[in-house]
Write a protein that holds these residues in place. Structure first.
Motif, PDB file in Angstrom:
ATOM      1  N   THR A 459       0.839  -1.202   0.000  1.00  0.00           N
ATOM      2  CA  THR A 459       0.000   0.000   0.000  1.00  0.00           C
ATOM      3  C   THR A 459       0.873   1.252   0.000  1.00  0.00           C
ATOM      4  O   THR A 459       0.566   2.235  -0.711  1.00  0.00           O
ATOM      5  N   SER A 460       1.908   1.205   0.809  1.00  0.00           N
ATOM      6  CA  SER A 460       2.802   2.373   0.851  1.00  0.00           C
ATOM      7  C   SER A 460       3.457   2.584  -0.509  1.00  0.00           C
ATOM      8  O   SER A 460       3.566   3.732  -0.970  1.00  0.00           O
ATOM      9  N   TYR A 461       3.870   1.518  -1.117  1.00  0.00           N
ATOM     10  CA  TYR A 461       4.476   1.627  -2.448  1.00  0.00           C
ATOM     11  C   TYR A 461       3.516   2.200  -3.426  1.00  0.00           C
ATOM     12  O   TYR A 461       3.871   3.110  -4.225  1.00  0.00           O
ATOM     13  N   LEU A 462       2.273   1.725  -3.462  1.00  0.00           N
ATOM     14  CA  LEU A 462       1.294   2.216  -4.417  1.00  0.00           C
ATOM     15  C   LEU A 462       1.016   3.689  -4.184  1.00  0.00           C
ATOM     16  O   LEU A 462       0.839   4.452  -5.140  1.00  0.00           O
ATOM     17  N   GLN A 463       0.899   4.010  -2.886  1.00  0.00           N
ATOM     18  CA  GLN A 463       0.649   5.429  -2.591  1.00  0.00           C
ATOM     19  C   GLN A 463       1.806   6.301  -3.128  1.00  0.00           C
ATOM     20  O   GLN A 463       1.567   7.358  -3.730  1.00  0.00           O
ATOM     21  N   VAL A 464       3.006   5.824  -2.899  1.00  0.00           N
ATOM     22  CA  VAL A 464       4.185   6.596  -3.376  1.00  0.00           C
ATOM     23  C   VAL A 464       4.228   6.588  -4.902  1.00  0.00           C
ATOM     24  O   VAL A 464       4.448   7.622  -5.554  1.00  0.00           O
ATOM     25  N   TRP A 465       4.043   5.488  -5.482  1.00  0.00           N
ATOM     26  CA  TRP A 465       4.105   5.349  -6.933  1.00  0.00           C
ATOM     27  C   TRP A 465       3.049   6.159  -7.600  1.00  0.00           C
ATOM     28  O   TRP A 465       3.330   6.874  -8.603  1.00  0.00           O
ATOM     29  N   GLU A 466       1.832   6.132  -7.102  1.00  0.00           N
ATOM     30  CA  GLU A 466       0.729   6.865  -7.710  1.00  0.00           C
ATOM     31  C   GLU A 466       0.896   8.368  -7.497  1.00  0.00           C
ATOM     32  O   GLU A 466       0.385   9.169  -8.283  1.00  0.00           O
ATOM     33  N   ALA A 467       1.584   8.740  -6.446  1.00  0.00           N
ATOM     34  CA  ALA A 467       1.792  10.168  -6.199  1.00  0.00           C
ATOM     35  C   ALA A 467       2.827  10.771  -7.171  1.00  0.00           C
ATOM     36  O   ALA A 467       2.869  12.009  -7.348  1.00  0.00           O
ATOM     37  N   MET A 492      -0.539  -4.693  -7.777  1.00  0.00           N
ATOM     38  CA  MET A 492      -1.446  -4.511  -8.877  1.00  0.00           C
ATOM     39  C   MET A 492      -2.564  -5.535  -8.830  1.00  0.00           C
ATOM     40  O   MET A 492      -3.686  -5.250  -9.268  1.00  0.00           O
ATOM     41  N   SER A 493      -2.233  -6.678  -8.326  1.00  0.00           N
ATOM     42  CA  SER A 493      -3.278  -7.712  -8.269  1.00  0.00           C
ATOM     43  C   SER A 493      -4.296  -7.455  -7.157  1.00  0.00           C
ATOM     44  O   SER A 493      -5.363  -8.057  -7.113  1.00  0.00           O
ATOM     45  N   LEU A 494      -3.899  -6.542  -6.308  1.00  0.00           N
ATOM     46  CA  LEU A 494      -4.817  -6.217  -5.195  1.00  0.00           C
ATOM     47  C   LEU A 494      -5.680  -5.052  -5.585  1.00  0.00           C
ATOM     48  O   LEU A 494      -5.248  -3.910  -5.545  1.00  0.00           O
ATOM     49  N   SER A 495      -6.851  -5.381  -6.147  1.00  0.00           N
ATOM     50  CA  SER A 495      -7.810  -4.326  -6.471  1.00  0.00           C
ATOM     51  C   SER A 495      -8.481  -3.863  -5.194  1.00  0.00           C
ATOM     52  O   SER A 495      -8.289  -4.458  -4.125  1.00  0.00           O
ATOM     53  N   PRO A 496      -9.247  -2.788  -5.260  1.00  0.00           N
ATOM     54  CA  PRO A 496      -9.950  -2.344  -4.011  1.00  0.00           C
ATOM     55  C   PRO A 496     -10.832  -3.432  -3.397  1.00  0.00           C
ATOM     56  O   PRO A 496     -10.909  -3.589  -2.188  1.00  0.00           O
ATOM     57  N   GLU A 497     -11.528  -4.281  -4.245  1.00  0.00           N
ATOM     58  CA  GLU A 497     -12.377  -5.364  -3.697  1.00  0.00           C
ATOM     59  C   GLU A 497     -11.518  -6.399  -3.028  1.00  0.00           C
ATOM     60  O   GLU A 497     -11.824  -6.873  -1.949  1.00  0.00           O
ATOM     61  N   THR A 498     -10.407  -6.732  -3.699  1.00  0.00           N
ATOM     62  CA  THR A 498      -9.500  -7.709  -3.123  1.00  0.00           C
ATOM     63  C   THR A 498      -8.948  -7.215  -1.827  1.00  0.00           C
ATOM     64  O   THR A 498      -8.800  -7.951  -0.855  1.00  0.00           O
ATOM     65  N   ALA A 499      -8.674  -5.918  -1.804  1.00  0.00           N
ATOM     66  CA  ALA A 499      -8.142  -5.332  -0.571  1.00  0.00           C
ATOM     67  C   ALA A 499      -9.163  -5.401   0.544  1.00  0.00           C
ATOM     68  O   ALA A 499      -8.844  -5.683   1.692  1.00  0.00           O
ATOM     69  N   ALA A 500     -10.450  -5.118   0.153  1.00  0.00           N
ATOM     70  CA  ALA A 500     -11.516  -5.186   1.189  1.00  0.00           C
ATOM     71  C   ALA A 500     -11.656  -6.600   1.712  1.00  0.00           C
ATOM     72  O   ALA A 500     -11.794  -6.822   2.918  1.00  0.00           O
ATOM     73  N   GLN A 501     -11.653  -7.635   0.807  1.00  0.00           N
ATOM     74  CA  GLN A 501     -11.746  -9.029   1.275  1.00  0.00           C
ATOM     75  C   GLN A 501     -10.560  -9.389   2.127  1.00  0.00           C
ATOM     76  O   GLN A 501     -10.713 -10.083   3.139  1.00  0.00           O
TER      77      GLN A 501
END
Length: 525
Positions: A459-467, A492-501
């Motif tokens: 999550t931290s990586y995605l936040q940094v990468w997307e920023a 990338m494989s962790l979509s928001p739904e996957t993250a919620a599950q």
């Protein structure tokens, strides 16, 4: 009135029908009524009127319903006697009842008490009642217009009647006394006549002596003649006196013989009359004895019939009372049996009564302490055979049931013990399984923590990468992405739904373990 004893018995039975007769006493009275000379009895009409007079007196004296038979025997020498047969009836009143009764002494006691005052209850009471009865009869006759003078009361209470033998002896003594009295009278009469004759002779002799004296006075010449005449007269007087004496003696003998014959005739007549009277009295006594025997026989037969009727009546009463007693006993036995059956029925449900079979009188035994008063009385009463049999059968069935329940209870306890052992074994296995499950859960928790750490990095990586804008992504970043290409693929494989599950699973893994309760085959805890 007929002389047949059966007629008296029939009249008596009809008279006393329905009346109470005291036991152990006489059943009837015989009243002998003797009429004075003022009451005519010569003709049949006179006799019937006299008999009715006697009946009226008895009815008035004994309450108006007393005479059941009366007679006057016209064949007897004396017609001045009447026989009355009485059974006085009166209403006997007690505190609770009134009934017709027969009493032979009640009216005589009341009459004697009214005339003579209170009389002591001793042996002289009958004599006093007899005196009062004679006074009452004399007064009754005077009230009816007849002359009746009460006889002289007896000086002593002894009987004034004599047996035929004593009466004959007394009659003989009276005849002898009459003979002596007649002989004495005749002797006195003869001696009086002789005395009169002797006085006459003495007077004649005195006259002769006086004549001699007169002759002496007349003269001497006449003395011799006078003496001779006097001697002759004296001799004649003596001869006449002797003749008169002899005649007097002859007359005396004749008078004595006549008196003796007359006295003998009179004595014979008196003896004949006395013998006739004695024969009449003996005949009357015989008839009286026969009548008494007949009356006694009739009374005895009547008493026997009355006693037989009384026995039948007593027997019927006793049978009725026995039937009533049997009915009452049956009713009481039925009530007691009902209470006993109710007690047995309660004992089948109430174990405090401790019902069980017994070899005693009742056939069962129960705890009296658990009973009330009525149940205790029923338990202690006599148990009928059928009630005892039913109670014993119930007690035996209850005992059998108790044995079956005890066996079933023992079997159930054994089954429970076996189930408890199985449950303990299952509990041990479950505890082991829970222990193993807990180890797995711990490992899963550790894995979940590592995964969470990894997820945080991604999550931290995605936040940094997307920023980073794409145009500013430096080669260094690209190089870093290359170095972390695996993480990027995971991110990338962790979509928001996957993250919620993943978040839900991670929350489940973070939740504490719930205890698991053991349930049996029926689903009951």
């Amino acid at each position: 009135m007929s002389e047949d004893p059966l007629a008296y018995r029939v009249l008596y039975a009809s008279h006393v029908d329905g009346a109470f007769i005291p036991a152990g006493k006489g059943k009837a009275l015989h009243l002998l009524v003797k009429f004075p000379e003022s009451v005519p009895v010569e003709t049949t009409a006179d006799a019937e009127a006299a008999l009715k007079l006697a009946v009226d007196f008895a009815q008035r004296l004994f309450g108006g319903d007393a005479v059941f038979a009366a007679r006057m025997d016209r064949d007897e020498k004396s017609l001045t006697n009447a026989d009355l047969f009485l059974a006085p009836r009166y209403i006997k009143k007690t505190k609770h009842t009134e009934k017709m009764a027969i009493s032979l002494s009640r009216h005589l006691k009341l009459m004697a008490k009214e005339q003579l005052g209170p009389i002591k209850e001793d042996k002289d009471i009958l004599r006093q009642q007899g005196r009062a009865l004679q006074d009452a009869f004399a007064q009754f006759l005077r009230e009816r217009g007849f002359q009746a003078i009460r006889g002289q009361a007896k000086a002593a209470p002894e009987p004034d009647w004599s047996s035929p033998e004593a009466y004959a002896a007394a009659t003989d003594r009276k005849i002898a006394a009459a003979d002596r009295e007649i002989a004495a009278q005749d002797r006195a009469e003869i001696e009086g006549r002789l005395a009169d004759q002797e006085h006459g002779l003495a007077d004649k002799a005195a006259g002769l002596v006086k004549g001699l004296e007169n002759a002496r006075q007349i003269g001497g010449d006449m003395i011799a003649d006078s003496i001779a005449e006097a001697a002759r007269i004296g001799d004649a007087a003596r001869e006449e006196a002797d003749m008169i004496r002899k005649q007097a003696e002859a007359e005396k003998e004749q008078l004595v013989d006549a008196a003796r014959k007359q006295s003998e005739q009179l004595a014979q007549a008196m003896r004949d009359q006395a013998q006739a009277d004695a024969d009449a009295m003996a005949l009357k006594a015989d008839r009286a004895r026969e009548e008494a025997k007949a009356a006694s026989l009739a009374v005895r037969l009547a008493n026997d019939e009355i006693e037989e009727a009384q026995r039948k009546r007593d027997k019927a009463i006793a049978e009725e009372r026995a039937a009533q007693a049997a009915t009452a006993a049956a009713r009481s036995d039925a009530e007691i049996a009902s209470r006993q059956l109710a007690l047995v029925d309660r004992a089948l449900d109430d174990n405090t009564l401790e019902l069980r079979p017994d070899d005693g009188e009742r056939g069962i035994w129960m705890n009296e302490a658990a009973m009330n008063r009525g149940e205790r009385e029923a338990y202690r009463a006599r148990w009928a055979s059928w009630v005892r049999a039913a109670a014993r059968s119930a007690a035996m069935a209850l005992a059998k049931t108790r044995e079956m329940v005890a066996a079933a209870k023992t079997k159930a306890e054994r089954m429970v013990a076996a189930m408890k052992a199985k449950l303990a074994e299952d509990s041990t296995k479950l505890a082991a399984e829970r222990t193993a499950l807990s180890a797995k859960q711990v490992q899963m928790a550790l894995d979940q923590k590592a995964m969470k750490k990894q997820q945080a990095l991604v999550t931290s990586y995605l936040q940094v990468w997307e920023a980073i804008p794409p145009d500013r992504r430096s080669p260094e970043v690209n190089a870093a992405v290359k170095r972390t290409s695996g993480l990027k693929q995971q991110a990338m494989s962790l979509s928001p739904e996957t993250a919620a599950q993943s978040k839900g699973r991670s929350s489940d893994l973070d939740a504490p373990m719930q205890p698991t309760r053991y349930r049996d085959h029926d689903g009951r805890p």
